[in-house]
Design an enzyme around this catalytic site. Structure first.
Site, PDB file in Angstrom:
ATOM      1  N   CYS A 135       0.842  -1.199   0.000  1.00 23.57           N
ATOM      2  CA  CYS A 135       0.000   0.000   0.000  1.00 23.57           C
ATOM      3  C   CYS A 135       0.878   1.251   0.000  1.00 23.57           C
ATOM      4  O   CYS A 135       2.028   1.241   0.387  1.00 23.57           O
ATOM      5  CB  CYS A 135      -0.852  -0.008   1.263  1.00 23.57           C
ATOM      6  SG  CYS A 135      -1.732  -1.559   1.468  1.00 23.57           S
ATOM      7  N   ARG A 140       3.106   1.861  -6.915  1.00 19.55           N
ATOM      8  CA  ARG A 140       3.175   0.694  -6.016  1.00 19.55           C
ATOM      9  C   ARG A 140       2.042  -0.286  -6.310  1.00 19.55           C
ATOM     10  O   ARG A 140       2.018  -1.402  -5.806  1.00 19.55           O
ATOM     11  CB  ARG A 140       3.107   1.146  -4.562  1.00 19.55           C
ATOM     12  CG  ARG A 140       4.302   1.959  -4.094  1.00 19.55           C
ATOM     13  CD  ARG A 140       4.045   2.599  -2.736  1.00 19.55           C
ATOM     14  NE  ARG A 140       4.115   1.647  -1.666  1.00 19.55           N
ATOM     15  CZ  ARG A 140       5.214   1.424  -0.921  1.00 19.55           C
ATOM     16  NH1 ARG A 140       6.304   2.088  -1.177  1.00 19.55           N
ATOM     17  NH2 ARG A 140       5.218   0.547   0.058  1.00 19.55           N
ATOM     18  N   TRP A 148      -3.362  -2.114  -1.578  1.00 21.05           N
ATOM     19  CA  TRP A 148      -3.126  -3.323  -2.384  1.00 21.05           C
ATOM     20  C   TRP A 148      -3.726  -4.443  -1.538  1.00 21.05           C
ATOM     21  O   TRP A 148      -3.154  -4.837  -0.515  1.00 21.05           O
ATOM     22  CB  TRP A 148      -1.628  -3.528  -2.606  1.00 21.05           C
ATOM     23  CG  TRP A 148      -1.275  -4.811  -3.277  1.00 21.05           C
ATOM     24  CD1 TRP A 148      -0.852  -5.980  -2.680  1.00 21.05           C
ATOM     25  CD2 TRP A 148      -1.295  -5.107  -4.685  1.00 21.05           C
ATOM     26  NE1 TRP A 148      -0.628  -6.950  -3.612  1.00 21.05           N
ATOM     27  CE2 TRP A 148      -0.885  -6.457  -4.844  1.00 21.05           C
ATOM     28  CE3 TRP A 148      -1.617  -4.385  -5.819  1.00 21.05           C
ATOM     29  CZ2 TRP A 148      -0.793  -7.073  -6.102  1.00 21.05           C
ATOM     30  CZ3 TRP A 148      -1.531  -5.000  -7.061  1.00 21.05           C
ATOM     31  CH2 TRP A 148      -1.121  -6.318  -7.197  1.00 21.05           C
ATOM     32  N   ASN A 178      -0.353  -0.193   6.253  1.00 17.77           N
ATOM     33  CA  ASN A 178       0.351  -0.969   5.224  1.00 17.77           C
ATOM     34  C   ASN A 178       0.945  -2.166   5.936  1.00 17.77           C
ATOM     35  O   ASN A 178       1.574  -2.018   6.983  1.00 17.77           O
ATOM     36  CB  ASN A 178       1.465  -0.123   4.591  1.00 17.77           C
ATOM     37  CG  ASN A 178       2.220  -0.898   3.512  1.00 17.77           C
ATOM     38  OD1 ASN A 178       1.727  -1.897   3.014  1.00 17.77           O
ATOM     39  ND2 ASN A 178       3.410  -0.440   3.172  1.00 17.77           N
ATOM     40  N   GLY A 179       0.702  -3.378   5.413  1.00 22.59           N
ATOM     41  CA  GLY A 179       1.301  -4.570   6.029  1.00 22.59           C
ATOM     42  C   GLY A 179       0.255  -5.645   6.282  1.00 22.59           C
ATOM     43  O   GLY A 179      -0.848  -5.603   5.744  1.00 22.59           O
ATOM     44  N   GLU A 184      13.600 -21.887 -15.376  1.00 23.05           N
ATOM     45  CA  GLU A 184      13.312 -20.479 -15.088  1.00 23.05           C
ATOM     46  C   GLU A 184      14.527 -19.607 -15.373  1.00 23.05           C
ATOM     47  O   GLU A 184      14.409 -18.508 -15.920  1.00 23.05           O
ATOM     48  CB  GLU A 184      12.861 -20.324 -13.635  1.00 23.05           C
ATOM     49  CG  GLU A 184      12.742 -18.899 -13.139  1.00 23.05           C
ATOM     50  CD  GLU A 184      11.709 -18.043 -13.902  1.00 23.05           C
ATOM     51  OE1 GLU A 184      10.958 -18.601 -14.722  1.00 23.05           O
ATOM     52  OE2 GLU A 184      11.693 -16.828 -13.693  1.00 23.05           O
ATOM     53  N   LYS A 196      14.451 -16.438 -17.965  1.00 22.77           N
ATOM     54  CA  LYS A 196      14.867 -15.067 -17.610  1.00 22.77           C
ATOM     55  C   LYS A 196      15.874 -14.544 -18.603  1.00 22.77           C
ATOM     56  O   LYS A 196      15.816 -13.389 -19.035  1.00 22.77           O
ATOM     57  CB  LYS A 196      15.449 -15.057 -16.182  1.00 22.77           C
ATOM     58  CG  LYS A 196      14.386 -15.108 -15.121  1.00 22.77           C
ATOM     59  CD  LYS A 196      13.637 -13.796 -15.102  1.00 22.77           C
ATOM     60  CE  LYS A 196      12.214 -13.796 -14.673  1.00 22.77           C
ATOM     61  NZ  LYS A 196      11.298 -14.710 -15.286  1.00 22.77           N
ATOM     62  N   GLU A 206      14.037 -13.817 -21.880  1.00 23.34           N
ATOM     63  CA  GLU A 206      13.120 -12.668 -21.775  1.00 23.34           C
ATOM     64  C   GLU A 206      13.868 -11.350 -21.693  1.00 23.34           C
ATOM     65  O   GLU A 206      13.436 -10.346 -22.240  1.00 23.34           O
ATOM     66  CB  GLU A 206      12.320 -12.783 -20.476  1.00 23.34           C
ATOM     67  CG  GLU A 206      11.278 -13.830 -20.427  1.00 23.34           C
ATOM     68  CD  GLU A 206      10.430 -13.669 -19.186  1.00 23.34           C
ATOM     69  OE1 GLU A 206       9.309 -13.197 -19.318  1.00 23.34           O
ATOM     70  OE2 GLU A 206      10.928 -14.013 -18.094  1.00 23.34           O
ATOM     71  N   HIS A 208      20.870 -37.959 -23.566  1.00 21.95           N
ATOM     72  CA  HIS A 208      19.867 -38.471 -24.526  1.00 21.95           C
ATOM     73  C   HIS A 208      19.723 -37.531 -25.717  1.00 21.95           C
ATOM     74  O   HIS A 208      18.669 -37.458 -26.337  1.00 21.95           O
ATOM     75  CB  HIS A 208      18.521 -38.657 -23.818  1.00 21.95           C
ATOM     76  CG  HIS A 208      18.596 -39.641 -22.709  1.00 21.95           C
ATOM     77  ND1 HIS A 208      18.692 -41.007 -22.905  1.00 21.95           N
ATOM     78  CD2 HIS A 208      18.663 -39.453 -21.359  1.00 21.95           C
ATOM     79  CE1 HIS A 208      18.777 -41.619 -21.743  1.00 21.95           C
ATOM     80  NE2 HIS A 208      18.765 -40.706 -20.780  1.00 21.95           N
ATOM     81  N   LYS A 224       2.942  -7.844 -19.493  1.00 23.84           N
ATOM     82  CA  LYS A 224       2.944  -8.309 -18.098  1.00 23.84           C
ATOM     83  C   LYS A 224       1.856  -9.346 -17.879  1.00 23.84           C
ATOM     84  O   LYS A 224       2.010 -10.286 -17.128  1.00 23.84           O
ATOM     85  CB  LYS A 224       2.744  -7.129 -17.140  1.00 23.84           C
ATOM     86  CG  LYS A 224       2.820  -7.500 -15.670  1.00 23.84           C
ATOM     87  CD  LYS A 224       4.149  -8.133 -15.312  1.00 23.84           C
ATOM     88  CE  LYS A 224       4.212  -8.666 -13.921  1.00 23.84           C
ATOM     89  NZ  LYS A 224       5.426  -9.474 -13.673  1.00 23.84           N
TER      90      LYS A 224
END
Ligand code: AGP
Length: 622
Positions: free
Chosen positions: A2, A33, A81, A107-108, A491, A495, A498, A514, A617
């Site tokens: 937040c 944010r 958020w 916030n939290g 992954e 990265k 991308e 193989h 995104k």
């Protein structure tokens, strides 16, 4: 996470800085944010004025235009958020206490809000929202009598009752000369002005008004008036914050001083994992995933789990497979969502579909979930975006608390997805009695140590960045891993593709002989994600053999290995060290050097790591 702003100015400042205008400007600066509702509260003529709306700031501005607020010289503002409770008007902040005389923003994540809420309900309090924040507001109001009406002391008493992560700001109609705030495990900075002072979750909240700031430390209460700033610890002793001058421009402030959101989010990973783990156990240490909304009886009927996801989220799902099958002995299939619904899958009402999605809007995943529901499956969403389409259409949800992920390529959400998947696996094991409570507590204890271990890797990232600079012109990089190291290798390759637009490929290390080993030629860079030497010995020794195989054919091997693993040193050109942990938890650590490497190499090539070419995104088309 937040956005938070607070303001107080001398009455004569109001013509220049009306509180509402200052708050709205600060909230605009904090929009980056990410949020899904917003609100403000000011004090005027001895009363609290509060306006709040779901959606973007424009909705709040319309609300205020329809219900104008009187001019004021003190107030608090918030962009939310959503974590506890969806993005609705009722759940938006501020929340009121002390019969409407007190306004609070937060916030939290307050970990013990459920037991506090029960206590307040027993004492006759009522609640309008589902939020942990409203509990804090009501609790703060009950502390005023004990504090002799002193808002600072009441905030200190209330803060000592709260567990978890919180930044709280409060104004009270009986105290029109002060804004009081408190912080634990959540950021808060003070902005110092002339005849006015500010509060913000970060300097963006007041950077348009002052660059003189004071950073608060852990467990502190701050009281700002138009003329001064007083700080005390939760134990009541006077304290000092860290004074600094903000030399960032507004754009840099949004990135927390980093050059890119990608770097900022890589460095937010300790908190993303920590926050995802927060508030998920009860006072007895038992896992409570109360937002699951599928009954224990239904979960005990589950005969098979199918994970549906795409891209990075699918790799998180593959890590989940290894963990859930090991802890629960339930078969787990991991399916690329866009393939799943066209292969006539075998589904019935004992199948649990676990979709994993940062955005909650990936069309491939959404359509696969809808298909599975039509076939009678129960659906659970692991998601980072509260109130998005996939969790809304699922029977149950397990939200990440990674905060908004701005960079297109996923980093902190990936680690949070894995952490949330571990929690799901341990919860199912607890429910089915597949693990003793002590065993679950041991794994949870090791999980809670992970954020500090991630931080150790981040603090030692220069070696990784140096290698990235050396390798910036490599045309192709391979990644190898076994067991949970295999999805990490995948992954790591994604990265690099991308961010640096380099051909990169991840393999299961055992698959090399193989066919793919034909790719190895002199100087071919090969990253190897090495299992813990304390795990099942055969895996570690097998991967060391794989390293030798590729080196024998001229490969340049870069190993990601535990700090005490000496066996790999003689076969690796470079070794990125990670702290040790349980073998199944290693992806939360071994992924980080690969993220840093890809980001540094792409930056070295001058690419935009936040908005890579051709990517979105959230892929909201099939
Ligand atoms: C992640 O780096 C990629 N941008 C992409 O693979 C992403 O993970 C995938 O599109 C799924 O997105 P989601 O998690 O929002 O569903």
């Amino acid at each position: 996470m937040c956005g938070i702003v607070g303001y107080i100015g001398l009455p004569e400042k109001t013509a220049e800085h009306d509180a509402l205008a200052v708050l709205m400007e600060g909230l605009r600066r904090l929009e980056y944010r990410g949020y899904d509702s917003a609100g403000v509260a000011t004090l005027s003529e001895g009363a609290v004025q509060s306006r709040k709306k779901s959606g973007k700031l424009v909705n709040l501005e319309e609300e205020i235009a329809q219900q104008p607020m009187r001019s004021a010289s003190i107030g608090i503002g918030h962009t939310r958020w959503a974590t506890h409770g969806g993005p609705t008007d009722q759940n938006a902040h501020p929340h009121l206490g002390d019969e409407g005389r007190l306004a609070v923003i937060h916030n939290g994540i307050i970990e013990n809000f459920a037991e506090l809420k029960e206590r307040l309900l027993r004492d006759g309090h009522s609640f309008d929202s589902e939020t942990d924040t409203e509990v804090a507001a009501k609790l703060l109001g009950t502390m005023l009598p004990e504090a002799g009406g002193d808002l600072t002391e009441a905030m200190r008493l209330a803060s000592n009752e709260l567990e978890g992560a919180f930044t709280l700001l409060a104004v009270h109609s009986d105290h029109p000369d002060q804004v009081v705030a408190s912080r634990r495990n959540s950021p808060l900075v003070v902005g110092l002005g002339e005849g006015e002072n500010f509060l913000g979750s970060d300097v963006s909240g007041f950077i348009d008004f002052t660059r003189e700031a004071v950073e608060l430390e852990q467990d502190q209460v701050v009281t700002i008036t138009a003329a001064d700033v007083r700080i005390i610890g939760f134990d009541g002793t006077p304290a000092q914050g860290r004074r600094f001058r903000v030399d960032w421009d507004a754009a840099a402030a949004e990135k927390g001083g980093f050059d890119t959101f990608m770097e900022k989010e890589i460095h937010e990973q300790p908190k993303a994992v920590e926050d995802t783990l927060l508030g998920r156990t009860d006072a007895q240490g038992r896992l409570v995933l109360d937002e699951l909304r599928i009954s224990p009886a239904e979960l005990n009927e589950v005969s098979k789990i199918i994970v549906l996801a795409c891209g990075t989220a699918a790799y998180a799902g593959t890590v989940a497979k290894y963990a859930i099958e090991h802890w629960c002995r339930i078969p787990v299939e991991v399916e690329l969502a866009h393939e799943f619904r066209y292969r006539d899958p075998i589904i019935d009402d004992t199948t649990l579909i676990v979709s994993i999605s940062q955005s909650g809007e990936t069309m491939d995943t959404l359509m696969a979930v809808r298909y599975a529901k039509e076939q009678g499956a129960r659906t659970l969403s692991i998601c980072n975006t509260n109130g998005s389409t996939i969790p809304r259409e699922s029977d149950a949800v397990l939200y990440l608390h990674a905060g908004p992920e701005i960079a297109v390529a996923s980093t902190k959400a990936f680690l949070a997805m894995i952490a949330a998947s571990y929690l799901l696996g341990l919860y199912l094991a607890q429910l089915r009695g597949m693990k003793f409570q002590g065993e679950i507590e041991d794994i949870l204890a090791d999980l809670h140590k992970i954020p500090a271990k991630i931080q150790e890797i981040l603090d030692a990232s220069d070696q990784i960045k140096d290698l990235a600079r050396q390798m910036k012109d490599e045309p192709s990089v391979l990644f190898l891993g076994r067991h949970v190291g295999y999805p990490v290798a995948m992954e790591g390759a994604l990265k690099l593709k991308e961010l640096a637009y380099i051909h990169a490929e991840g393999f299961a290390a055992g698959e090399l002989k193989h066919g793919p080993i034909a790719l190895i030629e002199e100087g071919q860079p090969v990253f190897v994600v090495v299992p813990s030497p304390r795990g099942r010995d055969s895996l570690h020794s097998k991967v060391v053999s794989n390293i030798q195989e590729v080196r024998a054919r001229g490969a340049r091997t870069i190993s990601v290995a535990e700090s005490d693993d000496e066996a790999v040193s003689s076969y690796s050109e470079s070794v990125f060290r990670v702290p040790e942990t349980q073998p199944l938890l290693m992806p939360l650590l071994t992924t980080v050097p690969l993220q840093i490497f890809a980001c540094a190499l792409a930056s070295e090539k001058g690419y935009d790591v936040d908005q890579p070419r051709n990517l979105a995104k959230s892929v909201t088309v099939e």
